[in-house]
Structures are given as C-alpha cells and as structure tokens.
Design a protein around this motif. Sequence first.
Motif, PDB file in Angstrom:
ATOM      1  N   ASN A 141      10.586 -34.155 -20.203  1.00  0.00           N
ATOM      2  CA  ASN A 141       9.354 -35.881 -20.795  1.00  0.00           C
ATOM      3  C   ASN A 141       8.363 -35.150 -21.226  1.00  0.00           C
ATOM      4  N   ASP A 165       2.459 -30.164 -15.380  1.00  0.00           N
ATOM      5  CA  ASP A 165       2.885 -31.392 -15.925  1.00  0.00           C
ATOM      6  C   ASP A 165       2.490 -31.968 -15.973  1.00  0.00           C
ATOM      7  N   ASP A 167       4.179 -36.424 -17.832  1.00  0.00           N
ATOM      8  CA  ASP A 167       5.601 -37.337 -17.465  1.00  0.00           C
ATOM      9  C   ASP A 167       5.074 -38.481 -18.711  1.00  0.00           C
TER      10      ASP A 167
HETATM   11 CA   LIG Z   1       6.726 -33.750 -16.981  1.00  0.00          CA
END
Ligand SMILES: [Ca+2]
Length: 252
Positions: A141, A165, A167
């Motif tokens: 995502n 990361d 999101d």
């Molecule tokens: Ca992610």
Amino acid sequence: MRRTHRLAAVLVHFAGVLSILWLALAPAQAQNPPVYPSPRLLTIFPPGGKVGSTVEVTIGGLDLEEATDLYFSHPGFKAARVRDPDPNKQGQFVANKFNVTIAPETPIGIHDVRVIGKYGISNPRAFVVGDLVEVAEKEPNNDVPQAQKVDLNTTINGAVNPNTDVDYFSFAGKQGQRVVVSCQASSIDSRLDPQVQLFVAGNPHPIASNRRYQHRDAVLDAILPTDSEYLVRVVQHTHLVGGPEYFYRLSV
Ligand SMILES: [Ca+2]
Ligand SMILES: [Ca+2]
C-alpha cells in the motif's frame, strides 16, 4: 600435650587459609551469576481487537518458547492456542499464535497482556479493545494507486516495516463531513513515531498533518472540503527506523 598444641595450630592455620580462599572466590562468584532465560514479549499483532469478537494474534519476543497461554489484566479476555488446520499435523498447536476472545462487557481501552511459557511469565504489552470495525493492513500500500480502501469508522492494524515503508489508505468523504484520524503508537508500546497526513485524492498538498499529538501518538482533525476520495498516509518520521515493533492502530 605438645602434639595437641601443634595439631590445633595446624587446624587454625588451615582454617585461615580456607577463609582467605573463600574471600578470594566469593566476589568472583558474585560477578558471574548464572544466566536464566527471561521471557520478553515485544509484539502482539494485531495489538487489539473489537469488543465482543475473536481475533487471531501472533506474539513475538525473546525466550518465549512453549508459550501456552496469555494472561490479561482484565477477566473479559480468553486465549486459546491455535491448532494447525493441516490434517497431516494431527491438530498440533501453531507456535506463538492464539485466538483471543473479547467478551462484550470488556471495557473499551488499553489493557495489558503477558505470555506464559516454558520460562515463566513475560513483561506486559498493551492490547487494545476498540468499538469500530477492525481490519489488517494489506501490503503493498506504498503509493497512491495501491492505497487500501477502508470505510469511515474503521480501525486498521498496521506496521511500518521496514523503515522506508509508506502506508496509504483511502476512504470516500463528503463535503462538510468532520473526520478524525488517530494513530496510536507509543500509548500501545510501539516504537513508531508516526507522521500522519490527509489528502484530497489528486492533490499533493495535505489538508491536515500531525505528529506527536500526545507523546508519539498522532491525531488529526479535518472538515472535508469536497465530495471526494481521501487518502491517509502513515510513515515513520524521517524513515530511519522500522520493523515489527513499529506497529500502529489507525482509526479513521
Ligand atoms: Ca506499506
Ligand atoms: Ca505497512
């Protein structure tokens, strides 16, 4: 008589030597105590669930061998070890997985959970009881086209893992609607320092942004300017750290 004196003198001398030896050895023993395993619970994921539901959780940490039960700070929880559905495994337990049932009368909020295993009971970690629909984050995502669609009034259990990361979550909003986005991190024993932003889809400038509303929890509040798809973006501030211990509960 003289032999008795000599024997007594030898015994006194021997006792003295023993005392010196004992004194010499005692500190060495004190400096090297035996090391026993000490169970440490670092993560339980998801770190919470909806009141009145059953949620499968996975625990992570150190010296958690043969974890047989979870011990909660409120009697409204029940934990049962998860059995392997594979018929060839003859119903063996899956290591470090439990089904947690949250009774309907359990208070909404943050509770404590500990793990009971081979080496005793662990430290506590937060386990949250919520009253919204709960979903797990679905990776990838990491960019706008991959944003995970959620309904308003949802709690998402996610993690910033690895450190880079990103999101994204999206929801449909209406003009004039008031939306509060909260990201629990430090209040639930996570290491995450989240930066949370809210965007109107298609516009790169956030309409709201927050970090450290209280300790390392973020909360933002916005009146939606138009009928549109909206995006919520969660990252670790400066992207320097991340991992399983960088979990969060995002409520939209
Ligand atoms: Ca992610
Ligand atoms: Ca993630």
